[in-house]
Design a protein around this motif. Structure first.
Motif, PDB file in Angstrom:
ATOM      1  N   ASP A 191       0.826  -1.205   0.000  1.00  5.63           N
ATOM      2  CA  ASP A 191       0.000   0.000   0.000  1.00  5.63           C
ATOM      3  C   ASP A 191       0.862   1.257   0.000  1.00  5.63           C
ATOM      4  OD1 ASP A 191      -2.387  -1.378  -0.045  1.00  5.63           O
ATOM      5  OD2 ASP A 191      -2.532  -1.510   2.135  1.00  5.63           O
ATOM      6  N   PHE A 192       1.976   1.219   0.729  1.00  8.55           N
ATOM      7  CA  PHE A 192       2.885   2.364   0.755  1.00  8.55           C
ATOM      8  C   PHE A 192       3.545   2.537  -0.609  1.00  8.55           C
ATOM      9  CE2 PHE A 192       6.469   4.997   1.651  1.00  8.55           C
ATOM     10  CZ  PHE A 192       6.145   5.729   2.783  1.00  8.55           C
ATOM     11  N   GLU A 193       3.967   1.412  -1.182  1.00  6.31           N
ATOM     12  CA  GLU A 193       4.578   1.457  -2.513  1.00  6.31           C
ATOM     13  C   GLU A 193       3.619   2.052  -3.536  1.00  6.31           C
ATOM     14  OE1 GLU A 193       5.198  -1.885  -5.802  1.00  6.31           O
ATOM     15  OE2 GLU A 193       6.405  -2.292  -4.018  1.00  6.31           O
ATOM     16  N   ASN A 194       2.349   1.655  -3.481  1.00  6.90           N
ATOM     17  CA  ASN A 194       1.346   2.202  -4.404  1.00  6.90           C
ATOM     18  C   ASN A 194       1.265   3.713  -4.292  1.00  6.90           C
ATOM     19  OD1 ASN A 194       0.411  -0.024  -5.810  1.00  6.90           O
ATOM     20  ND2 ASN A 194      -1.078  -0.571  -4.236  1.00  6.90           N
ATOM     21  N   ALA A 195       1.203   4.207  -3.062  1.00  7.13           N
ATOM     22  CA  ALA A 195       1.098   5.647  -2.859  1.00  7.13           C
ATOM     23  C   ALA A 195       2.327   6.367  -3.390  1.00  7.13           C
ATOM     24  CB  ALA A 195       0.898   5.950  -1.373  1.00  7.13           C
ATOM     25  N   ALA A 196       3.507   5.797  -3.131  1.00  5.10           N
ATOM     26  CA  ALA A 196       4.748   6.444  -3.560  1.00  5.10           C
ATOM     27  C   ALA A 196       4.837   6.529  -5.077  1.00  5.10           C
ATOM     28  CB  ALA A 196       5.942   5.678  -2.994  1.00  5.10           C
ATOM     29  N   PHE A 197       4.501   5.447  -5.757  1.00  4.19           N
ATOM     30  CA  PHE A 197       4.635   5.428  -7.215  1.00  4.19           C
ATOM     31  C   PHE A 197       3.485   6.136  -7.927  1.00  4.19           C
ATOM     32  CE2 PHE A 197       7.850   2.271  -6.332  1.00  4.19           C
ATOM     33  CZ  PHE A 197       8.781   2.506  -7.340  1.00  4.19           C
ATOM     34  N   ASN A 198       2.410   6.416  -7.196  1.00  6.24           N
ATOM     35  CA  ASN A 198       1.279   7.113  -7.809  1.00  6.24           C
ATOM     36  C   ASN A 198       1.217   8.595  -7.440  1.00  6.24           C
ATOM     37  OD1 ASN A 198       0.202   4.882  -9.211  1.00  6.24           O
ATOM     38  ND2 ASN A 198      -0.731   4.112  -7.327  1.00  6.24           N
ATOM     39  N   THR A 199       2.196   9.058  -6.686  1.00  7.13           N
ATOM     40  CA  THR A 199       2.267  10.477  -6.325  1.00  7.13           C
ATOM     41  C   THR A 199       3.314  11.156  -7.198  1.00  7.13           C
ATOM     42  OG1 THR A 199       1.653   9.984  -4.033  1.00  7.13           O
ATOM     43  CG2 THR A 199       2.710  12.109  -4.452  1.00  7.13           C
ATOM     44  N   LYS A 200       2.978  12.284  -7.763  1.00  2.00           N
ATOM     45  CA  LYS A 200       3.898  12.994  -8.649  1.00  2.00           C
ATOM     46  C   LYS A 200       5.000  13.681  -7.850  1.00  2.00           C
ATOM     47  CE  LYS A 200       0.406  13.838 -12.223  1.00  2.00           C
ATOM     48  NZ  LYS A 200      -0.340  14.859 -12.991  1.00  2.00           N
ATOM     49  N   VAL A 201       6.102  13.968  -8.529  1.00  2.00           N
ATOM     50  CA  VAL A 201       7.236  14.646  -7.902  1.00  2.00           C
ATOM     51  C   VAL A 201       6.792  16.013  -7.386  1.00  2.00           C
ATOM     52  CG1 VAL A 201       9.528  15.638  -8.284  1.00  2.00           C
ATOM     53  CG2 VAL A 201       8.934  13.415  -9.278  1.00  2.00           C
ATOM     54  N   ASN A 202       7.202  16.306  -6.132  1.00  2.92           N
ATOM     55  CA  ASN A 202       6.908  17.568  -5.431  1.00  2.92           C
ATOM     56  C   ASN A 202       5.465  17.675  -4.968  1.00  2.92           C
ATOM     57  OD1 ASN A 202       9.562  18.597  -5.581  1.00  2.92           O
ATOM     58  ND2 ASN A 202       9.183  19.313  -7.683  1.00  2.92           N
ATOM     59  N   GLU A 203       4.700  16.601  -5.100  1.00  7.60           N
ATOM     60  CA  GLU A 203       3.341  16.601  -4.583  1.00  7.60           C
ATOM     61  C   GLU A 203       3.263  15.799  -3.291  1.00  7.60           C
ATOM     62  OE1 GLU A 203       0.345  15.521  -7.353  1.00  7.60           O
ATOM     63  OE2 GLU A 203       0.690  17.267  -8.645  1.00  7.60           O
ATOM     64  N   ILE A 204       2.191  16.045  -2.521  1.00  4.63           N
ATOM     65  CA  ILE A 204       1.966  15.358  -1.249  1.00  4.63           C
ATOM     66  C   ILE A 204       0.704  14.517  -1.391  1.00  4.63           C
ATOM     67  CG2 ILE A 204       1.510  15.652   1.216  1.00  4.63           C
ATOM     68  CD1 ILE A 204       2.950  18.370   1.009  1.00  4.63           C
ATOM     69  N   SER A 205       0.815  13.247  -1.058  1.00  2.00           N
ATOM     70  CA  SER A 205      -0.323  12.345  -1.216  1.00  2.00           C
ATOM     71  C   SER A 205      -1.401  12.637  -0.179  1.00  2.00           C
ATOM     72  CB  SER A 205       0.144  10.886  -1.052  1.00  2.00           C
ATOM     73  OG  SER A 205       0.404  10.606   0.323  1.00  2.00           O
ATOM     74  N   MET A 206      -2.599  12.113  -0.424  1.00  4.10           N
ATOM     75  CA  MET A 206      -3.647  12.092   0.599  1.00  4.10           C
ATOM     76  C   MET A 206      -3.279  11.000   1.619  1.00  4.10           C
ATOM     77  SD  MET A 206      -5.869  14.419   0.100  1.00  4.10           S
ATOM     78  CE  MET A 206      -7.279  13.861   1.088  1.00  4.10           C
ATOM     79  N   PRO A 207      -3.823  11.069   2.844  1.00  3.34           N
ATOM     80  CA  PRO A 207      -3.544  10.004   3.817  1.00  3.34           C
ATOM     81  C   PRO A 207      -4.003   8.647   3.290  1.00  3.34           C
ATOM     82  CG  PRO A 207      -4.489  11.911   4.916  1.00  3.34           C
ATOM     83  CD  PRO A 207      -4.628  12.156   3.435  1.00  3.34           C
ATOM     84  N   PHE A 208      -3.225   7.631   3.565  1.00  3.17           N
ATOM     85  CA  PHE A 208      -3.576   6.267   3.152  1.00  3.17           C
ATOM     86  C   PHE A 208      -3.230   5.307   4.286  1.00  3.17           C
ATOM     87  CE2 PHE A 208       0.719   7.154   1.753  1.00  3.17           C
ATOM     88  CZ  PHE A 208       1.438   6.031   2.126  1.00  3.17           C
TER      89      PHE A 208
END
Length: 651
Positions: A191-208
């Motif tokens: 799940d962490f890997e998914n968030a990391a690879f689906n977040t663009k450079v310099n952006e902050i993901s939503m909580p997961f």
């Protein structure tokens, strides 16, 4: 796979059954009347002949001896009833379950996950994260509270800056704000890997959510993976064992100077590297990729080399000092090269749940199981709070025999599901309504039984599975036979082992050795000069001060007790006291000072015990095979053997 499984496959290197013999097959030989056909022997021979190390067994007659010995052992194992031992049957069942996993899967989902994994291991993401810890089995209230806290922190980072908030809120207990550096696929939970690879450079993901709590991450960079390098190295270990002069650092610096003077890396590695596993190969190591080594310093130094032939300055790791030479550098392998490795990883990590869910869906369709659950109100009605205390029992009037669900010809009853509820009550850690609990437990119960049904019928339905299981069945039997008859017995035959040593003493000796000094130089004149200085009784340290001048390293000494196999000694060296002639060896000039020649000496029993025990086992096994040949008559069909020889010759 366990060590025992691995050793079993080594023991049955040539094993390869066929499930049915063609009527036109010739009988190659019989073991006590049991026929073995030419087709089986040819298949075994052609499949495994390249793996046989003993050249004498690569011809048909030599391999036939190996094969008949194997058949004799299997005959004896079954005669002793080893195939009926409970331990054998348990281990066979364990392996059957393990093997069936590779046949019980949804290939389409697996392939999609493998392709996704390849795309991710081809990249490296640099990210930091903030984690609000919450238990995996937390109540809905606590879970919602943790999510809201993570959401508020994320909103703060948008206004105040991610790094400012991360450093401020980190307390190492309930909230973690961590730098992660670069990572690639399989390095984090899925799940962490998914968030990391689906977040663009310099952006902050939503909580997961992961099993640790609620995270949100900021991605700083995405780069291509560094690929794979092949290097050679010269290593001087931290702890010298009295064979060299000076410190490890001074010795590696001397070797580095010789390289700068133009001396050959491979030759110096063969002479001086303390990594014995690579020194004979000129220091060459197996290829490796990022994150594969246990030494980050070594890995970074290796990847920092750009051109083939580049040599690093001496670097220090936890193992000692190294000089590294780049031999090859290649990007991450093509998908097809990595596919099998990635598939194994996918099936081991959290991605496997996605594969399992796809399998359950496929089996429901295959066995015509309705997606609608059967009537479960009765089970809801008999539950109470004792279930959460692990103290619940079935009521006395429980209807055991009432049918619940049918999988092909296997009828599952109320008793089956009731027993499942009893056994699994210890796995329930958080309260929910009884109807939701029963519904979830039924889904788990049904899925397990769907897989169990397919697993139980694999040997009949899948020829490949049946063939591999047959090979392992006989291999495990052979392992148990050897363990019972040879290996364990040999360990306890202390008197016989001692007698074996006494009768074969001449086979256990220390070879001739010298106690002395070996001097190595790339310059023949320097080597001659060193020889003369050694004759004048000068020490290696005194000679180095005379010869290694103006910042150049012209001579390196190795000292200690050495036999003919020592890496510093030339193969043609004559073991004589005094100063040797000059030898040209490994592109260097060698002179040897032998202070003493240690004659070949007899090893004591304790010194030779390991080799004696191993040789005794071979001796015991050969004698045992001779008794089996007397017990079970082996009859060779010469006509069939001639036909086999002719067929192999014409291949």
């Amino acid at each position: 796979m366990t060590f025992k499984y691995s050793l079993t496959f080594i023991l049955i290197l040539f094993l390869s059954h066929i499930n049915a013999q063609k009527t036109e097959d010739l009988v190659l030989f019989t073991v006590d009347g049991t026929p073995v056909y030419t087709s089986e022997f040819l298949r075994v021979y052609n499949k495994n002949i390249d793996l046989v190390q003993d050249e004498s067994q690569k011809d048909v007659d030599g391999y036939l001896t190996l094969f008949t010995n194997y058949k004799l052992k299997l005959k004896e194992a079954k005669a002793l009833g080893l195939d009926e031992n409970p331990s054998y049957l348990r281990e066979l069942e364990t392996y059957k379950k393990q093997l069936s996993k590779s046949f019980l899967t949804d290939n389409q989902v697996t392939d999609a996950l493998v392709k996704e994994a390849y795309n991710r291991v081809s990249k490296e993401v640099k990210a930091n994260h903030i984690l609000v810890r919450v238990s995996e089995n937390a109540s809905p209230k606590d879970t919602l509270e943790a999510y809201n806290k993570a959401l508020k922190l994320r909103n703060r980072t948008l206004e105040e800056g991610f790094e400012n908030v991360r450093k401020e809120v980190h307390n190492g207990q309930t909230i973690f704000g961590e730098e992660l550096g670069y990572f690639t696929g399989f390095k984090m939970v899925y799940d962490f890997e998914n968030a990391a690879f689906n977040t663009k450079v310099n952006e902050i993901s939503m909580p997961f959510r992961t099993r640790f709590g609620y995270h949100f991450i900021k991605v700083f960079d995405v780069r291509n993976s560094r690929g794979e390098v092949t290097v050679a190295h010269i290593m001087i270990g931290k702890q010298q064992k009295g064979t060299t002069a000076g410190t490890p650092e001074s010795r590696i610096q001397d070797i580095y100077k010789k390289l700068q003077q133009g001396e050959d890396f491979e030759s110096l590695a063969k002479q001086f590297s303390d990594d014995k596993s690579s020194s004979e190969k000129g220091g060459v190591l197996s290829p490796f990729s990022g994150g594969q080594l246990s030494s980050q310093e070594f890995e970074d130094a290796a990847f920092s080399l750009n051109e083939v032939g580049d040599i690093s300055k001496p670097i220090q790791s936890k193992f000692g000092w190294h000089i590294i030479k780049l031999l090859n550098k290649r990007p991450i392998p093509a998908f097809e090269e990595m596919k099998s490795e990635l598939e194994a990883k996918v099936k081991r990590d959290e991605r496997s749940k996605l594969i399992d869910d796809a399998l359950f869906l496929k089996l429901r369709k295959q066995y015509n199981i309705d997606n609608a659950q059967p009537e479960l109100d009765y089970f809801v009605s008999i539950l109470n709070d004792d279930y959460y205390k692990r103290a619940w029992t079935l009521p006395a009037d429980f209807d055991n025999n009432k049918p619940l669900v049918k999988i092909n010809d296997r009828q599952l009853t109320y008793k089956d599901f009731g027993s499942f509820l009893l056994e699994s009550q210890g796995n329930i850690t958080s309260k929910t309504t009884y109807d939701i609990l029963v519904s979830k437990q039924y889904e788990t119960f049904l899925n397990k039984n769907l897989v169990k049904y397919q697993e139980d019928n694999l040997e009949n339905d899948n020829p490949d599975f049946a063939h591999i299981l047959s090979e392992y069945r006989d291999g495990l039997l052979l392992f148990d036979l050897m363990e019972t008859t040879i290996w364990n017995v040999a360990k306890t035959d202390s008197t016989d082992i001692q007698n074996f040593y006494e009768n074969h003493k001449k086979d256990y000796t220390f070879p001739k050795r010298i106690e002395g000094v070996v001097a190595s130089s790339a310059n023949k004149k320097v080597a001659k000069k060193v020889g003369k200085l050694l004759e004048k009784k000068m020490t290696p340290e005194q000679i180095k001060k005379l010869v290694n001048n103006n910042g150049e390293v012209n001579i390196i000494f190795t000292s200690g007790i050495m036999d003919s196999k020592h890496q510093a000694l030339p193969p043609k060296y004559k073991f004589e006291k005094g100063i040797s002639k000059i030898y040209n060896y490994n592109n260097s000039y060698i002179v040897v000072q032998a202070n003493d020649v240690l004659a070949e000496t007899q090893k004591t029993f304790e010194e030779a015990k390991g080799s004696v025990s191993s040789d005794y086992q071979v001796y015991k096994e050969n004698n045992w095979l001779a008794t089996l040949k007397e017990k079970y008559k082996v009859t060779i069909n010469q006509e069939a053997l001639n036909a086999v020889r002719a067929q192999i010759k014409n291949q």
